[in-house]
Scaffold this motif. Structure first.
Motif, mmCIF file in Angstrom:
data_model
loop_
_atom_site.group_PDB
_atom_site.id
_atom_site.type_symbol
_atom_site.label_atom_id
_atom_site.label_comp_id
_atom_site.label_asym_id
_atom_site.label_seq_id
_atom_site.Cartn_x
_atom_site.Cartn_y
_atom_site.Cartn_z
ATOM 1 N N LEU A 140 0.844 -1.192 0.000
ATOM 2 C CA LEU A 140 0.000 0.000 0.000
ATOM 3 C C LEU A 140 0.881 1.244 0.000
ATOM 4 N N GLU A 147 5.217 3.399 2.562
ATOM 5 C CA GLU A 147 4.625 2.178 2.034
ATOM 6 C C GLU A 147 4.365 1.202 3.173
ATOM 7 N N THR A 150 1.322 -5.616 3.148
ATOM 8 C CA THR A 150 0.178 -6.368 3.647
ATOM 9 C C THR A 150 0.205 -7.772 3.057
ATOM 10 N N TRP A 177 -7.255 3.373 -1.544
ATOM 11 C CA TRP A 177 -5.803 3.205 -1.555
ATOM 12 C C TRP A 177 -5.355 3.230 -3.011
ATOM 13 N N GLY A 180 -1.190 0.993 -5.255
ATOM 14 C CA GLY A 180 -0.596 -0.177 -4.619
ATOM 15 C C GLY A 180 -0.136 -1.173 -5.672
ATOM 16 N N CYS A 212 -11.284 -5.517 -0.052
ATOM 17 C CA CYS A 212 -11.133 -4.419 -1.013
ATOM 18 C C CYS A 212 -11.612 -4.834 -2.398
#
Length: 252
Positions: A140, A147, A150, A177, A180, A212
């Motif tokens: 991300l 940064e 994840t 976001w 990414g 997401c």
């Protein structure tokens, strides 16, 4: 050879509208047969690896399937048993119970046409569990050069579930976001924009998970996202999950 097979849906999560009327079951299956579609045979309890098959024909009330690999222990162990058949075609995800499987002289499997056929028409929700690869991250970009790494818990054609360190960034429904990307060692995907659709606790007290969806993806994003999902699923089916990245279009 790659086999792009999707896992079955939990019966409790299937809405009544996805059950095909009994009189339309045979025709619904027949519409897919001209393409000799790929399907997966799954044990009811998940005790054995799924078996990729090609659906060939309906003959004398029996569905004919050609196994594409030889399972451990051979095919005779399937005779008389049950399997969940899962097929993803142009119309959606098809799922039914194959009862009383039989083995023909030419090595094909047959079963009676199902009494209940499920046709799920929500392609963007097909989920594949992440590969459990410690070298894979979704990064991300938080702005000002920051940064955050994840972990990918699961992935579908249009979204994924990310596992995030609690407190590392604001995680709330509706947050965007931008820019990414997937990263594994020295390889990375194109940039991907996401929007958070749901938030839930993580498996540990210091983790949180964000469901997401892709936000306004272009063709390259869709291609690389689907490539990532299918690479993971194909590798899992073939028993080489530790080398899943070889099928991802962005991995060098």
């Amino acid at each position: 050879m790659k086999f792009n097979i999707f896992p079955p849906e939990a019966l409790k999560s299937i809405e009544p509208k996805f059950h095909v009327e009994p009189r339309a079951i045979a025709k619904t299956i027949e519409r897919e047969l001209h393409k000799k579609p790929l399907a997966g045979l799954f044990t009811l309890d998940g005790s054995a690896r799924e078996l990729p098959v090609s659906l060939l024909d309906i003959a004398q009330g029996l569905l004919v399937m050609k196994p594409l690999i030889k399972p451990e222990g051979g095919l005779t162990g399937l005779v008389g048993g049950q399997r969940l058949v899962v097929l993803c075609g142009d119309t959606g995800k098809m799922q039914f119970l194959a009862n009383n499987l039989k083995l023909t002289e030419d090595g094909n499997l047959t079963c009676p046409l199902p009494a209940d056929l499920i046709l799920i028409q929500r392609r963007k929700e097909f989920r594949t569990l992440g590969p459990g690869d410690e070298d894979l991250s979704f990064v991300l970009c938080l702005g000002a050069g920051q940064e955050l790494l994840t972990k990918v818990i699961d992935i579908s054609d249009h979204g994924m579930l990310l596992d995030i360190r609690l407190g590392a960034t604001e995680v709330e429904v509706g947050r965007y976001w931008h820019s990414g990307y997937f990263e594994r060692l020295k390889s990375r995907s194109t940039t991907i924009d996401l929007v958070i659709k749901n938030v839930r606790p993580g498996a540990a007290m210091d983790r949180i998970r964000a469901g997401c969806e892709l936000y306004e993806p272009n063709r390259m994003v869709l291609k690389e996202f689907e490539s990532t999902r299918s690479a993971i699923e194909n590798a899992r089916v073939q028993g080489r999950l530790n080398r899943w990245y070889l099928g991802a279009s962005w991995h060098e």
